[in-house]
Design a protein around this motif. Sequence first.
Motif, PDB file in Angstrom:
ATOM      1  N   THR A 198       0.825  -1.200   0.000  1.00  0.00           N
ATOM      2  CA  THR A 198       0.000   0.000   0.000  1.00  0.00           C
ATOM      3  C   THR A 198       0.863   1.255   0.000  1.00  0.00           C
ATOM      4  OG1 THR A 198      -1.691  -1.204   1.216  1.00  0.00           O
ATOM      5  CG2 THR A 198      -1.862   1.187   1.209  1.00  0.00           C
ATOM      6  N   ALA A 258       2.211   1.668  -3.465  1.00  0.00           N
ATOM      7  CA  ALA A 258       1.156   2.154  -4.366  1.00  0.00           C
ATOM      8  C   ALA A 258       0.852   3.622  -4.089  1.00  0.00           C
ATOM      9  CB  ALA A 258      -0.107   1.312  -4.194  1.00  0.00           C
ATOM     10  N   VAL A 294       3.602   5.693  -5.561  1.00  0.00           N
ATOM     11  CA  VAL A 294       3.489   5.724  -7.030  1.00  0.00           C
ATOM     12  C   VAL A 294       2.401   6.727  -7.424  1.00  0.00           C
ATOM     13  CG1 VAL A 294       2.730   4.395  -9.045  1.00  0.00           C
ATOM     14  CG2 VAL A 294       4.371   3.403  -7.431  1.00  0.00           C
ATOM     15  N   ALA A 295       1.249   6.649  -6.735  1.00  0.00           N
ATOM     16  CA  ALA A 295       0.153   7.577  -7.031  1.00  0.00           C
ATOM     17  C   ALA A 295       0.597   9.017  -6.768  1.00  0.00           C
ATOM     18  CB  ALA A 295      -1.066   7.236  -6.182  1.00  0.00           C
ATOM     19  N   LEU A 296       1.340   9.187  -5.684  1.00  0.00           N
ATOM     20  CA  LEU A 296       1.820  10.529  -5.329  1.00  0.00           C
ATOM     21  C   LEU A 296       2.742  11.074  -6.415  1.00  0.00           C
ATOM     22  CD1 LEU A 296       2.019  12.656  -2.982  1.00  0.00           C
ATOM     23  CD2 LEU A 296       4.071  11.455  -2.259  1.00  0.00           C
ATOM     24  N   GLY A 338       0.699  11.589  -9.661  1.00  0.00           N
ATOM     25  CA  GLY A 338      -0.204  12.716  -9.462  1.00  0.00           C
ATOM     26  C   GLY A 338       0.534  14.040  -9.469  1.00  0.00           C
ATOM     27  N   SER A 339       1.736  14.042  -8.871  1.00  0.00           N
ATOM     28  CA  SER A 339       2.497  15.279  -8.815  1.00  0.00           C
ATOM     29  C   SER A 339       2.913  15.751 -10.202  1.00  0.00           C
ATOM     30  CB  SER A 339       3.746  15.100  -7.950  1.00  0.00           C
ATOM     31  OG  SER A 339       3.364  14.662  -6.675  1.00  0.00           O
ATOM     32  N   PHE A 363      -5.925  13.802  -6.082  1.00  0.00           N
ATOM     33  CA  PHE A 363      -5.215  14.547  -7.130  1.00  0.00           C
ATOM     34  C   PHE A 363      -6.184  15.053  -8.201  1.00  0.00           C
ATOM     35  CE2 PHE A 363      -1.632  12.382  -5.238  1.00  0.00           C
ATOM     36  CZ  PHE A 363      -0.697  13.400  -5.225  1.00  0.00           C
ATOM     37  N   PRO A 374      -3.314  -3.381  -3.196  1.00  0.00           N
ATOM     38  CA  PRO A 374      -4.180  -2.206  -3.379  1.00  0.00           C
ATOM     39  C   PRO A 374      -4.642  -1.985  -4.820  1.00  0.00           C
ATOM     40  CG  PRO A 374      -1.933  -1.564  -2.779  1.00  0.00           C
ATOM     41  CD  PRO A 374      -2.020  -3.034  -2.621  1.00  0.00           C
TER      42      PRO A 374
END
Lengths: 335, 447
Positions: free
Chosen positions: A300, A303, A306-308, A311-312, B108, B175
């Motif tokens: 988690t 993940a 990675v999303a951060l 998204g950035s 986001f 996830p």
Amino acid sequence: VTLANVVAAAMFSGITLYALLAGADFGAGLWDLVAGNAERGAPARALIEASIGPVWEANHVWLIFVLVTLWTGFPTAFAPIMSTLYVPLTLAAIGIILRGAAFGFRKVSSGVETRRLYGAAFAASSVLTPFFLGTVVGGVVSGRVPAGTRTGNVIRSWLNPTSMLGGVMAVIVCAFLAAVYLAADADRTGKPELAEAFRRRALATGVPAGVIAAAGVAVLHADSPGLFHGLTHRGAPLIALSALAGATALVFIVRRRFASARYLAAVAVVAVLWGWATGQYPWMLEHELTIKAAAAPHATLVAGLVALGAGSLLLVPALLWLLVLVQRGALANEP
Amino acid sequence: VTGALGASQPDLFYAREQMALSLGSHIVIACLGMAFPFLVVLAERRGNRTGDAIYTTLARRWAKAMGVLFAVGAVSGTILSFEFGILWPRWMGRFGAVMGLPFAIEGFAFFLEAIFIGIYLYGWDRLAPRVHQAVGIGIGVAGVASAFFVVAANGWMNDPTGFRIVGGKVTDVKPWAALFNSALWPEATHMILAAFIVAGCLVATPHAWALLRGRGTRYHRAGLALALTVAMVAVPLQLVVGDWAARHVAAKQPTKLAAIEGVTHTERNAPLHVGGLYIGGEVKGALRIPDLLSLLAFDDPHATVQGLDAVPVSDRPPVNVVRTSFQLMVAIGFAMLGLGLWLLLAWRRRRALPRSRWFLRAAVLAGPAAVLALECGWIVTEVGRQPWIVYHVMRTSDAVSDASGLRYGYFLLISVYTALAVATFAVLRRLGRAPLPAEAAVDGTQP
């Protein structure tokens, strides 16, 4: 450096940005409240509306970022914080509703009475929201949120000396930041009288903020010995930096060098927040739950990072574009 | 909406009602947040291309309403993230690491939405028209993405995947697998299409009302035609997607399907009941069509449909709430299909809106009806899953906070939301009644 620490640092960066950006928007709401009657306060209110109008929705999102990072990355800390501190959190949430909606409504209303009503709701909730969020921080740092599924004391967790200190500091620091930013904005856009007015307000809140922070040390010593120890040891350099930057900011405000004062005021806030973070480390919930123990499983955290990162890549250019447009004065028209 | 729930926490009822109030309000505003930007940009683009001031005026006035609604949506959405923890800390504490990811990504998307709306609303006339329109599209795209990820989390509650429970502990967390659960695709598509129908109809309603009241300007006709057309294009697609979503429920959540259709006993050649009420274990007062349920759910008139009696009474949702909501939603969907055909025929014949006042009356009703269908669909999903918050994994009564006094938060929120609803309506009405600029106020032939 563990993954959990990286995610915690990302979350704390969100708290920092929320304080710096949305905090100033809250402070602006306070100044809106005390700007005087409809006629006399009109210039100040117009400046406030122009300064925060295009950006406040985006500034608000840092809070969401903090909440989702907390519940994804540290679910076992999120749950007891939210359940134990549900009273101030509910009140802060209601403040957020009133504030956001009333500000949006006021912009498109014209009658004096209606504008006054929405203005009052906007301003009152601008004070209540940071206050209650400050009490939440107080509850966590003083070790009043128990880990596990047992809910702590739903009253004393936020009605205590550290929480009151947190609430009052949050309100006054927001007011100080807003006054400095608004003085700089007024100065930049050629409104010397307004700049002067906000200079006085910056001094009237900056000095007490320093005094209360100093007095707060005694409160923490008595009520939150764990955090007190952290602040006076590991966090000490940052706390000292904050005091220095804050004092220098006041000097610059006195000398009307608003652009520099703005950066120093921001440095003072960032330093005190990270002083708190380093002082509390390694605890997520003071004396109850460490960052490591609260962290989500490895998959988690990966993940989430990675999303951060992805998204950035989208977020940072968009945010920079917004800020550039604001600085250029390109966002001054309404439909 | 209590159904057969056992409650050890006396405030469980209030916690559920608070969640229902908050989500039921936010879902409407969120639909407008997704689809309204596309309507505004369509009008703006048409105004720029044709030089017709009517469309430019329409775009600017819609944009003001959109700004107000976005402010409301931003806060009503924030409240939800508080409530997940305040009301359901055991759910979040136990499964936050499994199903938190879509929310983190959604953050986001929402961020981009907030940035773009600031630029769009305040950048009018300051940015090049193409850039301005692109930013407007960006708001909508970010809004749709946002909904996609929120629904991913809801899909996970219906089809919990991406973890195992070993010895009472949640382990082996994946996830991404949780995010891409099987319920995501039909649910998200259904939700996004619903947003276009709800937004189109809600925007059309005040224009139709103005026309009925004799304010027969080209302006209102243009607004009605544009908004309603977008909604009516989505309606037939929605019927197909709705069928897909129902088949998914049939395959993955047989108890929910049994509640939707009022099937007590597992049976082959299951009939479809249209209308009526579920009383004493059977559907009464309904039109009964043999074999049709089996056919619709499993493509085979002889297929077996699982009944409610396959699970203990304590594991069944309240049938009439779920079933009536489903029937209403479907009925409204078909009524809208009729409205869309009416619009299509008139357009093909005369390139104009239907002349009948009954068409305007129907268009006025379309907004509230679309909202009703939306709420019904959401009740089917959420109440139909009860007593589970995470299907077959965690009960809602095991997820609720054990803090005392939760009900007072709910009472407070009722008054705040009431005031918010009244104020939002008043502000929107004021915006709608503001006098039109001269170039748009002229009457003329139908567009």
